[in-house]
Design a protein around this motif. Structure first.
Motif, PDB file in Angstrom:
ATOM      1  N   GLU A  57       0.812  -1.208   0.000  1.00  0.00           N
ATOM      2  CA  GLU A  57       0.000   0.000   0.000  1.00  0.00           C
ATOM      3  C   GLU A  57       0.846   1.258   0.000  1.00  0.00           C
ATOM      4  O   GLU A  57       1.867   1.335   0.687  1.00  0.00           O
ATOM      5  CB  GLU A  57      -0.901   0.017   1.240  1.00  0.00           C
ATOM      6  CG  GLU A  57      -1.879  -1.140   1.298  1.00  0.00           C
ATOM      7  CD  GLU A  57      -2.808  -1.050   2.490  1.00  0.00           C
ATOM      8  OE1 GLU A  57      -3.449   0.003   2.682  1.00  0.00           O
ATOM      9  OE2 GLU A  57      -2.889  -2.050   3.235  1.00  0.00           O
ATOM     10  N   VAL A  62      -2.581   0.524  -4.428  1.00  0.00           N
ATOM     11  CA  VAL A  62      -2.433  -0.737  -3.702  1.00  0.00           C
ATOM     12  C   VAL A  62      -2.084  -1.801  -4.740  1.00  0.00           C
ATOM     13  O   VAL A  62      -2.854  -2.046  -5.660  1.00  0.00           O
ATOM     14  CB  VAL A  62      -3.732  -1.124  -2.961  1.00  0.00           C
ATOM     15  CG1 VAL A  62      -3.580  -2.483  -2.297  1.00  0.00           C
ATOM     16  CG2 VAL A  62      -4.113  -0.063  -1.946  1.00  0.00           C
ATOM     17  N   LEU A  98      -6.551  -4.859   3.909  1.00  0.00           N
ATOM     18  CA  LEU A  98      -5.826  -3.594   3.772  1.00  0.00           C
ATOM     19  C   LEU A  98      -5.575  -2.988   5.148  1.00  0.00           C
ATOM     20  O   LEU A  98      -6.372  -3.157   6.068  1.00  0.00           O
ATOM     21  CB  LEU A  98      -6.638  -2.607   2.920  1.00  0.00           C
ATOM     22  CG  LEU A  98      -6.974  -3.044   1.502  1.00  0.00           C
ATOM     23  CD1 LEU A  98      -7.838  -1.985   0.825  1.00  0.00           C
ATOM     24  CD2 LEU A  98      -5.711  -3.297   0.712  1.00  0.00           C
ATOM     25  N   LEU A 102      -9.513   1.602   1.286  1.00  0.00           N
ATOM     26  CA  LEU A 102      -9.013   1.857  -0.066  1.00  0.00           C
ATOM     27  C   LEU A 102      -9.200   3.308  -0.487  1.00  0.00           C
ATOM     28  O   LEU A 102      -8.303   3.907  -1.080  1.00  0.00           O
ATOM     29  CB  LEU A 102      -9.700   0.920  -1.065  1.00  0.00           C
ATOM     30  CG  LEU A 102      -9.247   1.059  -2.510  1.00  0.00           C
ATOM     31  CD1 LEU A 102      -7.761   0.709  -2.661  1.00  0.00           C
ATOM     32  CD2 LEU A 102     -10.101   0.197  -3.425  1.00  0.00           C
ATOM     33  N   ARG A 105      -7.632   5.268  -3.814  1.00  0.00           N
ATOM     34  CA  ARG A 105      -6.417   4.651  -4.348  1.00  0.00           C
ATOM     35  C   ARG A 105      -6.729   3.681  -5.479  1.00  0.00           C
ATOM     36  O   ARG A 105      -7.801   3.091  -5.529  1.00  0.00           O
ATOM     37  CB  ARG A 105      -5.647   3.923  -3.240  1.00  0.00           C
ATOM     38  CG  ARG A 105      -5.121   4.883  -2.179  1.00  0.00           C
ATOM     39  CD  ARG A 105      -4.331   4.162  -1.128  1.00  0.00           C
ATOM     40  NE  ARG A 105      -5.196   3.305  -0.309  1.00  0.00           N
ATOM     41  CZ  ARG A 105      -4.736   2.446   0.598  1.00  0.00           C
ATOM     42  NH1 ARG A 105      -3.443   2.314   0.796  1.00  0.00           N
ATOM     43  NH2 ARG A 105      -5.583   1.719   1.307  1.00  0.00           N
TER      44      ARG A 105
END
Length: 120
Positions: A57, A62, A98, A102, A105
């Protein structure tokens, strides 16, 4: 030839598979990557297994990867296995957690280095 000679001991190979699809959980913290296996998930005798996953990340992207070990089952000789089994791919979902949601991204496949469409 090495695999033939080591047949009794097993001979498998691992490679990073191209991710075909990515789905995001409602909370934005779990990606489900889809890779293709030669047998459906319902088949108890799988010939592939996930050996490792990678999630790298940054603030803008990512990068995801799935390392698959292949030929972990006893397969018949290629001329004994039905051709349709060797040519058919079945989707297998792989969860990837993650560290942060997110957000905006971009998700990138580690094999192709191309952005993936994210299903929400």
């Amino acid at each position: 030839m090495a695999c033939v000679a080591l047949g009794a001991a097993g001979c498998s190979t691992s490679e990073w598979q191209q991710v075909k699809k990515v789905t995001l959980s409602p909370d934005g913290r779990l990606l489900t990557a889809t890779v293709m296996f030669t047998r459906p998930a319902s088949n108890p005798e799988q010939c592939e297994r996930v050996a490792d996953t990678s999630v790298k990340e940054s603030s803008t992207q990512v990068v995801v990867g799935v390392l698959v070990e292949q030929d972990v089952c006893d397969r018949p000789w290629p001329w004994e296995e039905p051709t349709y089994e060797m040519l058919t791919g079945y989707p297998h979902p792989i969860p990837l957690r993650l560290k942060a949601p997110l957000g905006e991204r971009v998700v990138v496949d580690s094999v192709t280095r191309k952005p993936l469409a994210v299903e929400r």
